[in-house]
Design an enzyme around this catalytic site. Structure first.
Site, short mmCIF file in Angstrom:
data_model
loop_
_atom_site.label_atom_id
_atom_site.label_comp_id
_atom_site.label_asym_id
_atom_site.label_seq_id
_atom_site.Cartn_x
_atom_site.Cartn_y
_atom_site.Cartn_z
CB CYS A 76 -8.11 4.99 8.76
SG CYS A 76 -6.31 4.77 8.67
CB CYS B 76 -3.95 11.56 8.20
SG CYS B 76 -3.91 10.63 9.77
#
Length: 264
Positions: free
Chosen positions: A75, A189
């Site tokens: 992440c 992302c």
């Protein structure tokens, strides 16, 4: 190292499956625990203090419970905010996920690079440092496209996601001054590569997309070089959210050898 010790792959949601896909190519027999903090999703709208406390707390508990041989924070938001802190408190090797600005700077022809991430990611000093280190002389346009996270989650659940929805969520990148010169976009992302077909259609065939999933998998493979894995060890996934909702993703997980979904 116990051959049954797993790799812990942590994300706010299911974007980390883009990393797991690459990891399975290199380490097909490695036992993996995929941990999705669905109760904390999305991270991109949270403050730095909230993300840091949540990630450090969860990874501390997960490291104690599962005793992983390595933790991957799949992440960008969590990594750019909490990677240093987590490395200080845990002895387990940790691989983070950071925006792929370096390879983007190497392939851009116009010198204008786009960075699509969450709002929390694009404002980090970590990103400033990557830009200064690897994109000197280039122009980096940033946009926090939080809406793409939800669209990626929807797509993996089998719900319809249109090109128009994706284009609308990402349009703020090209509408900036200089956006007409954009030829390379960093997907900062892990959810965003799930939408790469829609993004390609929205941005046009002349725009290249770069993300770090392959590089992360290679880094994990390098760090675990020579270690043995038990082929009989079961991989599974855990969620901090509602198990019933998580089970709607069972088809996506089964592609990567994970058939057991549990509540953390």
């Amino acid at each position: 190292m116990n051959s049954k010790s797993p790799i812990l792959l942590f994300d706010s949601g299911v974007g980390g499956l883009t990393v797991l896909a690459e990891l399975r190519e290199l380490l097909p027999e490695a036992p993996v625990i995929y941990a999705a903090d669905m109760a904390g999703l999305p991270y991109g709208t949270k403050s730095e203090a909230e993300v840091a406390a949540r990630v450090a707390g969860l990874l501390g508990r997960m490291a104690e419970r599962y005793e992983p041989r390595l933790i991957c924070i799949a992440c960008n938001t969590a990594s750019t905010i909490a990677l240093g802190m987590v490395r200080e408190v845990l002895e387990t090797p940790i691989v983070g996920t950071v925006p792929a600005i370096k390879p983007a700077a190497a392939i851009t022809e116009t010198g204008t690079i786009g960075l699509l991430g969450t709002e929390a990611t694009v404002r980090q000093q970590y990103v400033d440092d990557l830009e200064n280190r690897f994109a000197e002389g280039k122009r980096l346009l940033r946009y926090g496209a939080n809406g793409l996270v939800a669209l990626g989650e929807r797509k993996l659940r089998g719900e319809e996601v249109t090109v128009d929805e994706v284009a609308s969520a990402a349009s703020g990148l090209v509408l900036q001054p200089g956006g007409e010169n954009l030829d390379t976009v960093v997907l900062a992302c892990t959810h965003f590569p799930l939408l790469e077909p829609e993004l390609r259609e929205a941005f046009g065939k002349d725009v290249k997309f770069v993300h770090g999933a392959q590089g992360i998998a290679r880094r994990i493979d390098h760090l675990l070089s020579g270690q043995k894995f038990s082929r009989w060890s079961k991989s599974f996934a855990v969620t901090t959210g509602e198990l019933q909702d998580f089970e709607r993703l069972s088809g996506a997980f089964e592609q990567y050898g994970i058939s057991s979904l549990r509540r953390f």
